[in-house]
Design an enzyme around this catalytic site. Structure first.
Site, PDB file in Angstrom:
ATOM      1  NE  ARG A  30      -4.126  -1.703   1.625  1.00 30.02           N
ATOM      2  CZ  ARG A  30      -5.126  -1.972   2.418  1.00 30.02           C
ATOM      3  NH1 ARG A  30      -5.079  -1.651   3.671  1.00 30.02           N
ATOM      4  NH2 ARG A  30      -6.194  -2.546   1.945  1.00 30.02           N
ATOM      5  CD  GLN A  88      -2.957   5.596  -3.859  1.00 36.16           C
ATOM      6  OE1 GLN A  88      -2.619   6.513  -4.615  1.00 36.16           O
ATOM      7  NE2 GLN A  88      -3.476   5.802  -2.685  1.00 36.16           N
ATOM      8  CG  ASP A  91      -4.459  -1.875  -3.834  1.00 35.92           C
ATOM      9  OD1 ASP A  91      -4.937  -3.030  -3.791  1.00 35.92           O
ATOM     10  OD2 ASP A  91      -4.309  -1.169  -2.840  1.00 35.92           O
ATOM     11  CB  SER A 139      -7.911  -0.232  -3.961  1.00 29.95           C
ATOM     12  OG  SER A 139      -7.147  -0.069  -2.807  1.00 29.95           O
ATOM     13  CE1 TYR A 175      -5.051  -4.517   4.503  1.00 33.65           C
ATOM     14  CE2 TYR A 175      -2.704  -4.059   4.454  1.00 33.65           C
ATOM     15  CZ  TYR A 175      -3.842  -4.494   3.829  1.00 33.65           C
ATOM     16  OH  TYR A 175      -3.789  -4.897   2.523  1.00 33.65           O
TER      17      TYR A 175
HETATM   18  P1  NAD Z   1      -9.752  -3.749   4.966  1.00 33.31           P
HETATM   19  O1  NAD Z   1     -10.499  -4.377   3.850  1.00 33.31           O
HETATM   20  O2  NAD Z   1      -8.522  -4.410   5.488  1.00 33.31           O
HETATM   21  O3  NAD Z   1     -10.767  -3.554   6.194  1.00 33.31           O
HETATM   22  C1  NAD Z   1     -11.976  -2.859   6.057  1.00 33.31           C
HETATM   23  C2  NAD Z   1     -12.174  -1.900   7.220  1.00 33.31           C
HETATM   24  O4  NAD Z   1     -12.583  -2.616   8.380  1.00 33.31           O
HETATM   25  C3  NAD Z   1     -10.933  -1.111   7.634  1.00 33.31           C
HETATM   26  O5  NAD Z   1     -11.204   0.278   7.545  1.00 33.31           O
HETATM   27  C4  NAD Z   1     -10.680  -1.557   9.064  1.00 33.31           C
HETATM   28  O6  NAD Z   1     -10.128  -0.517   9.866  1.00 33.31           O
HETATM   29  C5  NAD Z   1     -12.079  -1.931   9.508  1.00 33.31           C
HETATM   30  N1  NAD Z   1     -12.144  -2.776  10.714  1.00 33.31           N
HETATM   31  C6  NAD Z   1     -11.351  -3.809  11.071  1.00 33.31           C
HETATM   32  N2  NAD Z   1     -11.740  -4.311  12.262  1.00 33.31           N
HETATM   33  C7  NAD Z   1     -12.833  -3.599  12.645  1.00 33.31           C
HETATM   34  C8  NAD Z   1     -13.687  -3.648  13.792  1.00 33.31           C
HETATM   35  N3  NAD Z   1     -13.498  -4.534  14.774  1.00 33.31           N
HETATM   36  N4  NAD Z   1     -14.699  -2.755  13.864  1.00 33.31           N
HETATM   37  C9  NAD Z   1     -14.913  -1.847  12.882  1.00 33.31           C
HETATM   38  N5  NAD Z   1     -14.126  -1.749  11.787  1.00 33.31           N
HETATM   39  C10 NAD Z   1     -13.102  -2.606  11.675  1.00 33.31           C
HETATM   40  O7  NAD Z   1      -9.389  -2.249   4.598  1.00 33.31           O
HETATM   41  P2  NAD Z   1      -9.222  -1.607   3.138  1.00 33.31           P
HETATM   42  O8  NAD Z   1     -10.511  -1.317   2.549  1.00 33.31           O
HETATM   43  O9  NAD Z   1      -8.322  -2.456   2.357  1.00 33.31           O
HETATM   44  O10 NAD Z   1      -8.505  -0.197   3.399  1.00 33.31           O
HETATM   45  C11 NAD Z   1      -8.055   0.276   4.619  1.00 33.31           C
HETATM   46  C12 NAD Z   1      -7.241   1.602   4.425  1.00 33.31           C
HETATM   47  O11 NAD Z   1      -6.106   1.420   3.593  1.00 33.31           O
HETATM   48  C13 NAD Z   1      -8.033   2.721   3.827  1.00 33.31           C
HETATM   49  O12 NAD Z   1      -7.783   3.873   4.591  1.00 33.31           O
HETATM   50  C14 NAD Z   1      -7.473   2.876   2.446  1.00 33.31           C
HETATM   51  O13 NAD Z   1      -7.570   4.199   1.976  1.00 33.31           O
HETATM   52  C15 NAD Z   1      -6.051   2.463   2.647  1.00 33.31           C
HETATM   53  N6  NAD Z   1      -5.468   1.971   1.369  1.00 33.31           N
HETATM   54  C16 NAD Z   1      -4.345   2.566   0.890  1.00 33.31           C
HETATM   55  C17 NAD Z   1      -3.789   2.110  -0.320  1.00 33.31           C
HETATM   56  C18 NAD Z   1      -2.546   2.743  -0.891  1.00 33.31           C
HETATM   57  O14 NAD Z   1      -2.052   3.717  -0.356  1.00 33.31           O
HETATM   58  N7  NAD Z   1      -2.003   2.203  -1.972  1.00 33.31           N
HETATM   59  C19 NAD Z   1      -4.370   1.056  -0.993  1.00 33.31           C
HETATM   60  C20 NAD Z   1      -5.514   0.449  -0.452  1.00 33.31           C
HETATM   61  C21 NAD Z   1      -6.055   0.920   0.739  1.00 33.31           C
END
Ligand code: NAD
Length: 375
Positions: free
Chosen positions: A121, A126, A129, A132, A229
């Site tokens: 990430r 990006q 990915d 995403s 994460y």
């Molecule tokens: P994910 O699929 O791993 O998880 C989904 C969401 O569930 C997360 O926001 C996590 O905090 C939440 N979660 C976990 N346990 C929980 C609980 N007990 N109660 C409530 N919520 C809970 O996450 P994702 O969609 O892959 O993305 C997470 C972050 O990573 C985002 O902020 C995203 O913008 C970032 N991201 C960055 C990049 C990059 O920079 N290349 C790429 C992908 C995602």
């Protein structure tokens, strides 16, 4: 270099790893592209469209023969790759923790297997990915599926016969899928609230016009969390979260859960007792259903009815929008390939010490090499 595009053989996998658009772009780089006949059929792409884009369309053995790079959506077994040469690179979603034997098989066959879902990430990656790109569509589709199963309207409607009140939607887990679910529910006119354990999401929830519902009494995860994460929360946090959810959920019509913790089962966020407190006719969608589920009683691939509420547990939500999901997935693969393309050699050159290559490479030179699999 010849690049082969496979027809998916996994159950219920309608996506495809290349589109006519990316085939043209790959040929523009100087690659030769072969597509297995029928590869795009579930994503509304006919063989003729690939042929028009310049690909050779043929059976699996002809497609793979002589290829230096093989593209798939879900990881095929080695038996599914007849005639694959040692040293060939495979790009797909490989789910190594779910099926380690398949990954060991790649190593034994001398395949260099790259797991697209391990993409680091970092800003540079990006556009490559797949988690995403696919989560974004899954978040959208979860709300559309919920709206379809809900026997009432989403927006408030003022009619001559009286007013219909707006649906209340609660999104639990505000990563990529959750943010898109909030935005989609808002567009449909619902009153939306959302929660997460990472404090950085509070501002994101509010910027989309939804209400942030957060545990205040126990500290959650500061900021974005490590690499975006979440980690498993303390028992104290879980208890405070359960109390908060219990008081909120009884007033909700739709609940979308998306919470995941890398390398661990999905956290349980909604109990049977909480389901029983909801109004009959309410709908829940569990996007984490294939990782163990956020909702008690949700089942992969099924719509379950308990206490008069429906729990939707569709698998592969992005695949339910196969054309768009394939278009974005195929671009993710193209962006990766083009970033490592050697123009003079007209072949992908996977720089061994690059952060991206190190992040996704599972097998090389006959061995499993990724630190998450060798530790
Ligand atoms: P994910 O699929 O791993 O998880 C989904 C969401 O569930 C997360 O926001 C996590 O905090 C939440 N979660 C976990 N346990 C929980 C609980 N007990 N109660 C409530 N919520 C809970 O996450 P994702 O969609 O892959 O993305 C997470 C972050 O990573 C985002 O902020 C995203 O913008 C970032 N991201 C960055 C990049 C990059 O920079 N290349 C790429 C992908 C995602």
């Amino acid at each position: 270099m010849k690049i082969a595009v496979l027809r998916e053989t996994a159950d219920a996998e309608p996506r495809v790893a290349a589109t006519p658009e990316t085939v043209k772009k790959l040929i523009g780089l100087g690659a030769e592209v072969a597509v297995e006949s029928g590869a795009g059929v579930h994503a509304s792409i006919a063989d003729a469209a690939y042929a028009d884009a310049g690909a050779a369309v043929g059976d699996r053995a002809a497609t793979i023969a002589g290829a230096g790079l093989v593209l798939g959506v879900q990881g095929p077994t080695v038996a599914d790759l007849p005639g694959i040469a040692s040293g060939t690179t495979l790009l797909a979603i490989l789910a190594p923790f779910a099926d380690r034997a398949r990954v060991d098989g790649y190593a034994q066959a001398g395949i260099n297997a790259f797991a697209m879902e391990f993409m680091p990430r970092i800003t540079r990656a990006q556009s490559m990915d797949v988690l995403s790109s696919q989560s974004n569509l899954a978040g959208y589709k979860s709300v559309i599926d919920a709206a379809e199963a809900y026997g009432r309207a989403f927006p408030m409607m003022m009619t001559a016969a009286g007013t219909i009140s707006a649906a209340r939607v609660f999104v639990m887990g505000v990563g990529v899928a959750g943010l898109q679910a909030i935005a989609t529910a808002r567009r449909l006119g619902a009153i939306v609230s959302a929660t997460d354990v990472r404090s950085a999401t509070k501002e994101q929830i509010e910027s989309l016009g939804a209400k942030a519902i957060f545990v205040d009494s126990v500290k959650g995860i500061e900021g974005e969390g490590s690499g975006g994460y979440a980690t498993e929360m303390s028992d104290e946090y879980k208890a405070a979260q359960a109390a908060l959810v219990s008081s909120h959920i009884a007033k909700q019509d739709i609940v979308i859960t998306t919470a995941l913790i890398p390398g661990r089962p999905a956290p349980r966020l909604i109990s049977d007792a909480q389901l029983a407190s909801m109004r009959p006719g309410s709908v829940l969608v569990d996007l984490a259903v294939e990782s163990g589920g956020n909702i008690e009683g949700s089942r992969p691939g099924e719509v379950v009815e308990v206490h008069g509420v429906k729990i939707i547990g569709h698998r592969n939500l992005a695949g339910r929008m196969a054309a768009d999901a394939s278009a974005l997935y195929a671009r993710n693969l193209f962006n990766l390939i083009s970033a490592f393309w050697d123009k003079d050699g007209k072949a992908a050159a996977w720089t061994a010490d690059d952060e991206i290559v190190k992040g996704i490479k599972l097998t090389e030179g006959g061995a499993v090499v990724h630190e998450r699999l060798t530790a």
